[in-house]
Design a protein around this motif. Structure first.
Motif, short mmCIF file in Angstrom:
data_model
loop_
_atom_site.label_atom_id
_atom_site.label_comp_id
_atom_site.label_asym_id
_atom_site.label_seq_id
_atom_site.Cartn_x
_atom_site.Cartn_y
_atom_site.Cartn_z
N VAL A 1 4.21 1.05 -17.20
CA VAL A 1 4.10 -0.08 -16.28
C VAL A 1 5.35 -0.96 -16.37
N ALA A 2 5.88 -1.36 -15.22
CA ALA A 2 7.00 -2.31 -15.20
C ALA A 2 6.58 -3.58 -14.48
N VAL A 3 6.96 -4.71 -15.06
CA VAL A 3 6.68 -6.01 -14.44
C VAL A 3 7.93 -6.43 -13.68
N VAL A 4 7.79 -6.67 -12.38
CA VAL A 4 8.95 -7.01 -11.55
C VAL A 4 8.63 -8.27 -10.75
N ASP A 5 9.21 -9.38 -11.14
CA ASP A 5 8.96 -10.65 -10.49
C ASP A 5 9.69 -10.69 -9.13
N GLU A 6 9.20 -11.52 -8.21
CA GLU A 6 9.87 -11.81 -6.94
C GLU A 6 10.20 -10.57 -6.11
N PHE A 7 9.14 -10.00 -5.60
CA PHE A 7 9.21 -8.78 -4.80
C PHE A 7 10.15 -8.90 -3.59
N THR B 1 12.48 -11.28 3.49
CA THR B 1 11.17 -10.86 3.99
C THR B 1 10.83 -9.45 3.50
N VAL B 2 9.55 -9.16 3.53
CA VAL B 2 9.06 -7.83 3.17
C VAL B 2 8.28 -7.31 4.38
N PRO B 3 8.59 -6.08 4.85
CA PRO B 3 7.81 -5.54 5.97
C PRO B 3 6.33 -5.45 5.60
N ASP B 4 5.48 -5.72 6.56
CA ASP B 4 4.04 -5.74 6.29
C ASP B 4 3.52 -4.42 5.71
N TRP B 5 4.07 -3.31 6.19
CA TRP B 5 3.55 -2.01 5.72
C TRP B 5 3.76 -1.83 4.23
N VAL B 6 4.80 -2.44 3.70
CA VAL B 6 5.07 -2.31 2.26
C VAL B 6 3.95 -2.96 1.45
N THR C 1 3.90 -6.91 -9.41
CA THR C 1 4.92 -7.76 -8.80
C THR C 1 4.29 -9.01 -8.18
N THR C 2 5.14 -9.95 -7.78
CA THR C 2 4.66 -11.22 -7.23
C THR C 2 5.33 -11.51 -5.89
N MET C 3 4.61 -12.16 -4.99
CA MET C 3 5.25 -12.68 -3.78
C MET C 3 4.39 -13.76 -3.14
N ASN C 4 5.03 -14.55 -2.29
CA ASN C 4 4.32 -15.55 -1.50
C ASN C 4 4.12 -15.03 -0.08
N VAL C 5 3.06 -15.48 0.55
CA VAL C 5 2.67 -14.94 1.86
C VAL C 5 3.74 -15.21 2.92
N GLN C 6 4.50 -16.30 2.77
CA GLN C 6 5.49 -16.63 3.80
C GLN C 6 6.63 -15.64 3.87
N HIS C 7 6.70 -14.73 2.92
CA HIS C 7 7.75 -13.70 2.95
C HIS C 7 7.35 -12.46 3.74
N LEU C 8 6.13 -12.45 4.26
CA LEU C 8 5.71 -11.33 5.09
C LEU C 8 6.45 -11.38 6.42
N GLY D 1 3.45 5.99 -8.79
CA GLY D 1 3.00 4.81 -9.51
C GLY D 1 2.13 3.93 -8.63
N ARG D 2 1.33 3.11 -9.26
CA ARG D 2 0.48 2.19 -8.50
C ARG D 2 1.15 0.82 -8.40
N LEU D 3 1.04 0.22 -7.21
CA LEU D 3 1.67 -1.09 -6.99
C LEU D 3 0.59 -2.16 -6.91
N LYS D 4 0.75 -3.18 -7.70
CA LYS D 4 -0.17 -4.31 -7.64
C LYS D 4 0.62 -5.58 -7.34
N VAL D 5 0.20 -6.28 -6.29
CA VAL D 5 0.91 -7.48 -5.85
C VAL D 5 0.07 -8.71 -6.15
N PHE D 6 0.65 -9.67 -6.85
CA PHE D 6 0.01 -10.97 -7.05
C PHE D 6 0.51 -11.88 -5.94
N LEU D 7 -0.38 -12.17 -4.98
CA LEU D 7 0.03 -12.90 -3.78
C LEU D 7 -0.33 -14.37 -3.90
#
Lengths: 376, 356
Positions: free
Chosen positions: A93-99, A153-158, A128-135, A11-17
């Motif tokens: 497609v699945a919508v998943v808030d707060e990555f 936090t989310v690892p940068d590679w993800v 999915t959605t996330m804020n930059v401070q969670h990197l 599947g394709r991942l799209k992040v709204f940052l």
């Protein structure tokens, strides 16, 4: 054959940052979901956090929502995304808030981004959605400047592996207006927010980081497409290819070293290794607590896709530098304290010994970003 | 990025004065908000008119002063809901009706498309100059622009697309906006070449806006007397000495700065009693630094480490590159040496040591 190809498609991942709550990430994500549904795509809402925002909730109304799973934890009933139910439903497609969300302890997977990976592996596209401070790699910087230690936090590679990262921009002034009008949070929570992340300077800085991050992901993706087969980087000391070696230990400052090393390696497109030098094969020079801390640091590094090694040697600096030479390392990264516990037997801190021995390499002494300087 | 030159003295006292003056002016002036996109059809116009509509609904006095041809249906819908003081058509060229706007005096004026040249004999040669007049009259302006129309992006655009735009807006005008919003959307391309081009334009638009935001951040910190740096942008400082391997340090500094889209600084601290050979080496290093497009400064002071660290703090440096002489062998003590002090006192900055 078609079926097999279909099944193996990831599947394709799209992040709204974004950079703060209320900039419109979820709104934009759901608008896109609506658009897709309109085009005849099979879209479901896998997880949605309404936060009481009317415009956003309205967007969700006409979309199919997979009910959340109720989890019992310490006398409370908590709700989590029902990954298995989504897999069973098999939408396109699945919508998943707060990555970056952390699941309730005892969940099949500790992090929501890991659930998302299960969906992607099953061939389901995810928005999915996330804020930059969670990197992960920005964690110390955020702590130093805001006093807030972001736990989820989310690892940068993800994030870097996402097929698309889109910046959802709103100016801090507009965001503060929204907060004051009560669009983002109820009044008491809004007041608390203004004391923390919602200071104007913090918002401006986070916004800048989000823009740079989005540009960086776009650049990395394009570099992959422009040159899909990079030259193999096996030859030691190959000109132009950089290889970073992080000297870690049980000390908490090692985490900051690992994050910083990872970030620099990513931007330089360099390899990254981490080592600990043990005096004895069974690490008996460390206390039990230190051994646990060391394990934690090495695990943390592996989670950020850094290869780790425990080297054995009586002289730490010599062991590090010899290993570095044999492995084509171009830069050694150390903390000011050296990352080791009381190992400066020659009267010089480890950092100094490494600088003196590593004549053919660059040595970076990483700033201790775990100390908070006095700020606003 | 091409923004290295104009951003140097950001934290100087003069810059602080400029900020204070700007704040005073801003109280009387209208607010300028720019929606910046990296290509056409990424949604700039919609964002612009959508915000105009929402402001109108909240009771602000909003007037539309310019629309683009071929507006999408959802934009036409908004245009119907708001008051329009349309452009005058001067020989086929739409020109903002500044006199009508000045006498109508709305709070906010929407101008879709900033990069227009007015025909000869107009009030101003360029549309952004019309905007400037409206701002000075206390009318706020929201407008849109595509990256390709910014003046100092023309070399980049030519190299990428093989064409440039005749009608441009100065980068400085964008920098001086009160708010810049980047309208981002993933590129939709029909070919690999187009995908490459759009990705480049998109990165450029994001980084250009990030630079504008960075200046706002610095200005905010300055105005509020906050000393600390966020390190949102990597800034690399190369310390040159006659003996240091400056060529390697500067090349590495440039490479790192480019990869991070950051800035490169190179300094040396003046020393008395330099031998002619040392002076020549230093001159050579300065030439090298210039070739790497570093900002070069000569520092003075009896305490070189202190002077370098003050400079680094003032400029929000995140990494200091220094040379270290190893000729005395591995037993050479670092304790008590300048390097030792630099490492100890470079709070919040990485120190990268280059052997020589």
């Amino acid at each position: 054959l078609t079926v097999a190809a279909e099944a193996s498609r990831r599947g394709r991942l799209k992040v709204f940052l974004g950079y703060a709550a209320g900039v419109g990430k979820t709104f934009q994500m759901l608008s896109e979901a609506q658009e897709l549904k309109h085009q005849g795509v099979d879209v479901v809402v896998g997880y949605f956090e309404p936060h009481g925002r009317r415009d956003t909730i309205a967007l969700c109304d006409s979309l199919e929502t997979i009910p959340r799973k109720v989890v019992e934890y310490r006398d409370s009933r908590l709700e989590e995304m029902d990954t298995e139910a989504i897999l069973h439903r098999r939408p396109q497609v699945a919508v998943v808030d707060e990555f970056p969300h952390s699941n309730v302890p005892g969940s099949p997977r500790p992090k929501r981004w890991e659930d998302v990976h299960i969906l992607l592996e099953a061939g389901i596209d995810v928005l999915t959605t996330m804020n930059v401070q969670h990197l992960e790699s920005l964690n110390d910087q955020i702590w130093q400047s805001t006093g807030v230690r972001v736990r989820e936090t989310v690892p940068d590679w993800v994030v870097k592996q996402a097929d698309e990262v889109v910046m959802v921009d709103l100016t801090p002034r507009a965001l503060l207006n929204r907060l004051e009008r009560g669009v983002v949070y109820p009044p008491d929570r809004a007041r608390a927010a203004l004391q923390n992340f919602f200071k104007e300077s913090t918002l401006v800085a986070l916004r800048e980081l989000a823009m740079r991050q989005t540009a960086y992901v776009a650049e990395s993706r394009q570099a992959d497409k422009d040159a899909p087969y990079p030259a193999p980087a096996t030859a030691a000391g190959l000109y132009g290819h950089e290889r970073l070696l992080l000297v870690v230990g049980p000390a908490p400052s090692s985490a900051a070293l690992i994050r910083r090393g990872r970030r620099v390696a990513d931007y330089l497109r360099a390899d990254c290794l981490a080592v600990y030098v043990a005096g004895t094969a069974d690490l008996r020079e460390l206390t039990l607590a230190e051994r646990e801390n060391l394990d934690r640091q090495l695990n943390f590094a592996r989670g950020l896709q850094i290869e780790t090694r425990i080297l054995k040697g009586s002289d730490v600096a010599e062991t590090v530098v010899n290993f570095a030479r044999l492995n084509g390392v171009t830069h050694i990264f150390v903390t000011r304290q050296g990352g080791s516990v009381n190992r400066s037997w020659f009267g010089h801190p480890l950092m100094q010994q490494i600088v003196n021995l590593a004549r053919d390499m660059q040595v970076t002494i990483v700033a201790d970003r775990s100390i908070r300087r006095a700020t606003s | 990025m091409s923004t290295h030159d104009d951003r140097f003295s950001r934290r100087d006292p003069e810059a602080l004065l400029r900020d204070v003056e700007a704040t005073e002016r801003a109280k009387r002036r209208g607010q300028l908000k720019i929606f910046l996109g990296y290509a056409s059809r990424v949604g700039k116009s919609f964002r612009l008119f959508d915000e105009g509509r929402r402001r109108h609904e909240r009771g602000e006095d909003v007037v539309i002063a310019a629309v683009q041809p071929d507006a999408a249906p959802e934009i036409l819908q908004i245009i119907r809901e708001l008051e329009v003081i349309g452009c005058q058509d001067l020989g086929g060229i739409p020109v903002i009706d500044v006199p009508a706007l000045l006498s109508r005096r709305p709070q906010v004026c929407l101008i879709d498309g900033l990069a227009y040249d007015n025909p000869p004999g107009s009030r101003h040669g360029k549309r952004y100059e019309d905007v400037e007049e409206l701002l000075q009259a206390g009318i706020s302006v929201m407008t849109s622009i595509n990256l390709e129309y910014i003046d100092d992006q023309q070399d980049f655009v030519r190299e990428l697309l093989g064409r440039t735009k005749a009608q441009t807006v100065p980068h400085d005008f964008i920098n001086r906006a009160d708010e810049v919003v980047v309208v981002d959307a993933p590129p939709e391309a029909d070919s690999a070449i187009r995908a490459h081009q759009l990705s480049q334009l998109r990165q450029r638009a994001l980084l250009l806006t990030a630079d504008v935001v960075d200046q706002q951040l610095e200005s905010y910190l300055r105005l509020n007397g906050i000393q600390s740096s966020w390190g949102t942008q990597e800034r690399i400082l190369v310390c040159m000495t006659p003996r240091a391997n400056a060529a390697t340090m500067l090349a590495s500094g440039r490479r790192n700065a480019d990869r991070f889209h950051g800035e490169l600084f190179a300094v040396y601290v003046t020393q008395e009693n330099l031998t002619p050979e040392d002076q020549m080496a230093l001159d050579r290093n300065v030439t090298l630094a210039r070739a790497q497009h570093a900002r070069i400064d000569v520092l003075e002071g009896r305490d070189p480490v202190g002077v370098i660290l003050d400079y680094a703090r003032l400029h929000g440096v995140t990494q200091i590159f220094v040379g270290h002489n190893l000729r005395r062998g591995w037993r050479a003590r670092i304790s008590g040496t300048p390097l030792d002090r630099l490492v100890r006192d470079a709070e919040g900055m990485d120190v990268r040591v280059f052997p020589h």
